[in-house]
Design an enzyme around this catalytic site. Structure first.
Site, PDB file in Angstrom:
ATOM      1  N   GLU A 142       1.480  94.949  70.166  1.00  0.00           N
ATOM      2  CA  GLU A 142       2.719  95.687  69.862  1.00  0.00           C
ATOM      3  C   GLU A 142       3.938  94.764  69.925  1.00  0.00           C
ATOM      4  O   GLU A 142       4.094  93.993  70.872  1.00  0.00           O
ATOM      5  CB  GLU A 142       2.858  96.829  70.869  1.00  0.00           C
TER       6      GLU A 142
ATOM      7  N   THR B 235       4.464  92.265  68.144  1.00  0.00           N
ATOM      8  CA  THR B 235       4.047  90.878  67.913  1.00  0.00           C
ATOM      9  C   THR B 235       4.127  90.532  66.430  1.00  0.00           C
ATOM     10  O   THR B 235       4.119  89.357  66.083  1.00  0.00           O
ATOM     11  CB  THR B 235       2.596  90.671  68.381  1.00  0.00           C
TER      12      THR B 235
ATOM     13  N   GLY C 138       7.606 110.767  62.481  1.00  0.00           N
ATOM     14  CA  GLY C 138       8.287 110.338  63.703  1.00  0.00           C
ATOM     15  C   GLY C 138       7.365 110.263  64.899  1.00  0.00           C
ATOM     16  O   GLY C 138       7.794 110.438  66.038  1.00  0.00           O
TER      17      GLY C 138
ATOM     18  N   SER D 185       3.187 105.625  61.398  1.00  0.00           N
ATOM     19  CA  SER D 185       3.560 104.964  60.146  1.00  0.00           C
ATOM     20  C   SER D 185       3.588 105.885  58.934  1.00  0.00           C
ATOM     21  O   SER D 185       3.090 105.533  57.867  1.00  0.00           O
ATOM     22  CB  SER D 185       2.631 103.786  59.860  1.00  0.00           C
ATOM     23  N   SER D 186       4.210 107.026  59.110  1.00  0.00           N
ATOM     24  CA  SER D 186       4.392 107.901  57.952  1.00  0.00           C
ATOM     25  C   SER D 186       5.246 107.201  56.901  1.00  0.00           C
ATOM     26  O   SER D 186       5.009 107.352  55.697  1.00  0.00           O
ATOM     27  CB  SER D 186       5.034 109.219  58.376  1.00  0.00           C
ATOM     28  N   SER D 187       6.219 106.395  57.320  1.00  0.00           N
ATOM     29  CA  SER D 187       7.081 105.740  56.319  1.00  0.00           C
ATOM     30  C   SER D 187       6.313 104.706  55.515  1.00  0.00           C
ATOM     31  O   SER D 187       6.462 104.630  54.291  1.00  0.00           O
ATOM     32  CB  SER D 187       8.315 105.096  56.946  1.00  0.00           C
TER      33      SER D 187
ATOM     34  N   ASP E 201       2.477  97.766  59.531  1.00  0.00           N
ATOM     35  CA  ASP E 201       2.179  99.124  59.065  1.00  0.00           C
ATOM     36  C   ASP E 201       1.862  99.143  57.572  1.00  0.00           C
ATOM     37  O   ASP E 201       0.896  99.775  57.127  1.00  0.00           O
ATOM     38  CB  ASP E 201       3.372 100.055  59.344  1.00  0.00           C
TER      39      ASP E 201
ATOM     40  N   TYR F 288      14.500  99.813  68.873  1.00  0.00           N
ATOM     41  CA  TYR F 288      13.596  98.852  68.232  1.00  0.00           C
ATOM     42  C   TYR F 288      14.330  97.542  67.899  1.00  0.00           C
ATOM     43  O   TYR F 288      13.907  96.461  68.314  1.00  0.00           O
ATOM     44  CB  TYR F 288      12.964  99.494  66.993  1.00  0.00           C
TER      45      TYR F 288
HETATM   46  C1  GLA Z   1       6.661  99.619  64.166  1.00  0.00           C
HETATM   47  C2  GLA Z   1       6.979  98.577  63.103  1.00  0.00           C
HETATM   48  C3  GLA Z   1       5.907  97.494  63.081  1.00  0.00           C
HETATM   49  C4  GLA Z   1       5.675  96.914  64.475  1.00  0.00           C
HETATM   50  C5  GLA Z   1       5.482  98.025  65.499  1.00  0.00           C
HETATM   51  C6  GLA Z   1       5.430  97.512  66.908  1.00  0.00           C
HETATM   52  O1  GLA Z   1       5.493 100.305  63.824  1.00  0.00           O
HETATM   53  O2  GLA Z   1       7.064  99.178  61.829  1.00  0.00           O
HETATM   54  O3  GLA Z   1       6.262  96.480  62.182  1.00  0.00           O
HETATM   55  O4  GLA Z   1       6.704  96.044  64.840  1.00  0.00           O
HETATM   56  O5  GLA Z   1       6.509  99.002  65.419  1.00  0.00           O
HETATM   57  O6  GLA Z   1       4.268  96.802  67.114  1.00  0.00           O
END
Ligand code: GLA
Length: 375
Positions: free
Chosen positions: A24, A26, A112, A116-118, A162, A211
């Site tokens: 995460e 990374t 949300g 990774s819905s986006s 994602d 973030y």
């Molecule tokens: C979100 C971002 C990814 C990644 C993760 C954390 O999902 O879209 O690129 O940075 O957070 O690992």
């Protein structure tokens, strides 16, 4: 729905959401991640138009918006249309002539929730538009274009994970992805292991303030190391010894963020090795360590996610649990023995509701294939 709304038979595409097993924050440090695509997806339907308009319809939002193909906005406007429109804008910027079209979107990736819905919307849109204009890109290139849509148009500073896994997922596998050169190794998920995804119901957003703040803090640590060791452009290249030597020149927060990122990279590579050997106990231990590091050093968790992870620990069948995705809410990933999965879902849901007063949504998911044409 597309046919009824636009009086045209659409070509239909699907792009999955994802769950990250480990690795995460990374990805933007050019490190390693180990995500799997899941069986929640966005579907896109596309058909050409002759009036030069791009009409975007979301079944989930019950909303339609129209734009001129010849006059696309340069930036997003904090609206759901930013994601599909961003992809179109990036493709136009790549020199592709974009004709008018109608695009319908529908998805069951919980919004949300850190799944990774986006990215699923972006990749589903990219496949649809590329097919309309008769262009095909390899999966990694497609992922990069979609990431750029999010970075440059939506204005969210995400890494590549994602979009990459949505475009390139493999059924029954996670991918150990090297975010430096986008090479990857398949990491088979044993048939007797279930992916149990537990939604804390606390909303997660990459576009929010936390973030980018965490990202900046970890990058500031990297800059300190690079001032001594120029061969460290990204934390991927740094070591824990670097932190011992130069950590005192960093702010305390930067030092902690960097310690998470550097140690998480090591854990992610190790996790892929032990998964390949079938050493599930060690995998679980690495996931526990990863969660502790994410929560304590990166401060990327929240009370509810920490509770969801803690409440899973002594349940029968648990292999490993941690918060997945960008953080500050969203879902935990629980690797659970398949035979115990249903009972695990029951028990975890009950415990979480009793402790937090929030009724969670808990899903038994499967590692699925990447984005593809449906019809
Ligand atoms: C979100 C971002 C990814 C990644 C993760 C954390 O999902 O879209 O690129 O940075 O957070 O690992």
């Amino acid at each position: 729905m597309h046919l009824a709304r636009f009086q045209a038979e659409p070509a239909i595409f699907a792009a999955p959401g994802r769950v990250n097993l480990i690795g995460e924050h990374t990805d933007y440090a050019e490190g390693f991640v180990m995500p799997a695509a899941i069986d929640f997806a966005t579907l896109s339907g596309i058909s050409p138009r002759t009036d030069g308009k791009i009409v975007l319809y979301s079944e989930n939002y019950g909303q339609e918006r129209a734009f001129e193909a010849a006059a696309l906005p340069a930036m997003g406007s904090r609206h759901w249309t930013d994601y599909p429109l961003g992809v179109v804008a990036i493709l136009a910027g790549e020199g592709h002539a974009i004709p008018g079209f109608s695009l319908s979107l529908w998805g069951d990736v919980p919004l949300g929730s850190g799944l990774s819905s986006s990215a699923a919307v972006e990749v589903a849109t990219a496949l649809a538009v590329l097919s309309l204009i008769g262009v095909s890109y390899p999966g990694p290139v497609l992922a990069r274009l979609c990431q750029r849509a999010e970075n440059e148009f939506v204005g969210a500073n995400c890494g590549i994970m994602d979009q990459f896994i949505s475009a390139n997922g493999k059924q029954n596998h996670a991918l150990l992805l090297d975010c430096r050169d986008l090479s990857f190794k398949l990491a088979p998920i044993p048939a007797n292991v279930a992916l149990v995804i537990a939604n804390t119901m606390v909303r997660h957003s990459v576009a929010g303030g936390d973030y980018p703040t965490r990202r900046a803090e970890s990058e500031a640590a990297c800059a300190v190391i690079a001032s001594h060791r120029p061969g460290v452009p990204f934390l991927r290249d740094a070591t824990l010894e670097d932190l011992e030597k130069w950590g005192h020149e960093m702010t305390p927060k930067s030092l902690l963020r960097a310690r998470h990122v550097i140690s998480e990279n090591l854990r992610t590579v190790a996790a892929a090795e032990v998964l390949a050997k079938g050493d599930l106990a060690e995998l679980g231990r690495l996931m526990a360590e990863a969660h502790a590091s994410y929560s304590r050093d990166f401060e990327g968790s929240c009370v509810e996610a920490d509770a969801m992870v803690a409440l899973a620990q002594d349940l029968p069948g648990l292999i490993g649990a941690r918060l997945t995705g960008g953080g500050f809410g969203g879902c935990t990933i629980n690797l659970v023995e398949q035979s115990q999965a249903a009972a695990f879902v029951e028990a975890l849901g009950g415990r979480y509701a009793a402790q937090t007063g929030i009724v969670p949504q808990i899903h038994i998911c499967h590692a699925s294939g990447g984005a593809h044409r449906v019809k």
